[in-house]
Design a protein around this motif. Structure first.
Motif, PDB file in Angstrom:
ATOM      1  N   MET A   1     -29.051 -26.074 -36.609  1.00  0.00           N
ATOM      2  CA  MET A   1     -28.488 -26.842 -37.704  1.00  0.00           C
ATOM      3  C   MET A   1     -27.891 -28.121 -37.124  1.00  0.00           C
ATOM      4  O   MET A   1     -27.098 -28.087 -36.199  1.00  0.00           O
ATOM      5  N   ASN A   2     -28.284 -29.265 -37.687  1.00  0.00           N
ATOM      6  CA  ASN A   2     -27.725 -30.519 -37.201  1.00  0.00           C
ATOM      7  C   ASN A   2     -26.452 -30.871 -37.973  1.00  0.00           C
ATOM      8  O   ASN A   2     -26.057 -30.174 -38.899  1.00  0.00           O
ATOM      9  N   SER A   3     -25.803 -31.953 -37.580  1.00  0.00           N
ATOM     10  CA  SER A   3     -24.517 -32.302 -38.189  1.00  0.00           C
ATOM     11  C   SER A   3     -24.643 -32.649 -39.666  1.00  0.00           C
ATOM     12  O   SER A   3     -23.736 -32.359 -40.443  1.00  0.00           O
ATOM     13  N   ILE A   4     -25.754 -33.257 -40.075  1.00  0.00           N
ATOM     14  CA  ILE A   4     -25.951 -33.583 -41.493  1.00  0.00           C
ATOM     15  C   ILE A   4     -26.048 -32.299 -42.309  1.00  0.00           C
ATOM     16  O   ILE A   4     -25.424 -32.173 -43.366  1.00  0.00           O
ATOM     17  N   GLU A   5     -26.810 -31.337 -41.822  1.00  0.00           N
ATOM     18  CA  GLU A   5     -26.924 -30.054 -42.518  1.00  0.00           C
ATOM     19  C   GLU A   5     -25.581 -29.341 -42.561  1.00  0.00           C
ATOM     20  O   GLU A   5     -25.227 -28.723 -43.553  1.00  0.00           O
ATOM     21  N   SER A   6     -24.825 -29.440 -41.473  1.00  0.00           N
ATOM     22  CA  SER A   6     -23.517 -28.797 -41.395  1.00  0.00           C
ATOM     23  C   SER A   6     -22.549 -29.380 -42.429  1.00  0.00           C
ATOM     24  O   SER A   6     -21.811 -28.644 -43.075  1.00  0.00           O
ATOM     25  N   ILE A   7     -22.555 -30.687 -42.580  1.00  0.00           N
ATOM     26  CA  ILE A   7     -21.706 -31.333 -43.586  1.00  0.00           C
ATOM     27  C   ILE A   7     -22.115 -30.861 -44.973  1.00  0.00           C
ATOM     28  O   ILE A   7     -21.275 -30.491 -45.793  1.00  0.00           O
ATOM     29  N   GLY A   8     -23.399 -30.862 -45.237  1.00  0.00           N
ATOM     30  CA  GLY A   8     -23.893 -30.430 -46.541  1.00  0.00           C
ATOM     31  C   GLY A   8     -23.552 -28.986 -46.840  1.00  0.00           C
ATOM     32  O   GLY A   8     -23.143 -28.647 -47.957  1.00  0.00           O
ATOM     33  N   GLU A   9     -23.694 -28.125 -45.857  1.00  0.00           N
ATOM     34  CA  GLU A   9     -23.362 -26.712 -46.026  1.00  0.00           C
ATOM     35  C   GLU A   9     -21.871 -26.540 -46.287  1.00  0.00           C
ATOM     36  O   GLU A   9     -21.470 -25.745 -47.137  1.00  0.00           O
ATOM     37  N   SER A  10     -21.044 -27.291 -45.579  1.00  0.00           N
ATOM     38  CA  SER A  10     -19.596 -27.222 -45.798  1.00  0.00           C
ATOM     39  C   SER A  10     -19.227 -27.667 -47.208  1.00  0.00           C
ATOM     40  O   SER A  10     -18.381 -27.044 -47.864  1.00  0.00           O
ATOM     41  N   ILE A  11     -19.869 -28.721 -47.678  1.00  0.00           N
ATOM     42  CA  ILE A  11     -19.613 -29.198 -49.035  1.00  0.00           C
ATOM     43  C   ILE A  11     -20.039 -28.144 -50.048  1.00  0.00           C
ATOM     44  O   ILE A  11     -19.318 -27.858 -51.009  1.00  0.00           O
ATOM     45  N   ARG A  12     -21.199 -27.545 -49.831  1.00  0.00           N
ATOM     46  CA  ARG A  12     -21.676 -26.512 -50.742  1.00  0.00           C
ATOM     47  C   ARG A  12     -20.722 -25.322 -50.791  1.00  0.00           C
ATOM     48  O   ARG A  12     -20.371 -24.832 -51.868  1.00  0.00           O
ATOM     49  N   ILE A  13     -20.278 -24.870 -49.627  1.00  0.00           N
ATOM     50  CA  ILE A  13     -19.360 -23.732 -49.562  1.00  0.00           C
ATOM     51  C   ILE A  13     -18.055 -24.048 -50.300  1.00  0.00           C
ATOM     52  O   ILE A  13     -17.569 -23.237 -51.097  1.00  0.00           O
ATOM     53  N   LEU A  14     -17.488 -25.216 -50.040  1.00  0.00           N
ATOM     54  CA  LEU A  14     -16.247 -25.597 -50.722  1.00  0.00           C
ATOM     55  C   LEU A  14     -16.452 -25.737 -52.230  1.00  0.00           C
ATOM     56  O   LEU A  14     -15.598 -25.337 -53.022  1.00  0.00           O
TER      57      LEU A  14
END
Length: 61
Positions: A1-14
């Protein structure tokens, strides 16, 4: 998972944790609903300004 995916996943979770739909988050952030989906899927790299707009619903008063 790259940093862009990580940001997106964090936003989705929140977003889900706080009971927001993509549409509700987009409306509160002043961005397009499809843009929220693209960020969450790691297809778009949001600017810091957009991240701030998206994070607004979770800020404490």
């Amino acid at each position: 998972m790259n940093s862009i995916e990580s940001i997106g996943e964090s936003i989705r979770i929140l977003r889900l944790k706080n009971g927001f739909s993509q549409e509700q988050l987009a409306l509160s952030a002043g961005v397009n609903t499809s843009y929220i989906g693209q960020i969450e899927r790691g297809e778009k790299n949001p600017t810091i300004k957009i991240i701030e707009q998206i994070s607004f619903p979770w800020r404490s008063p």
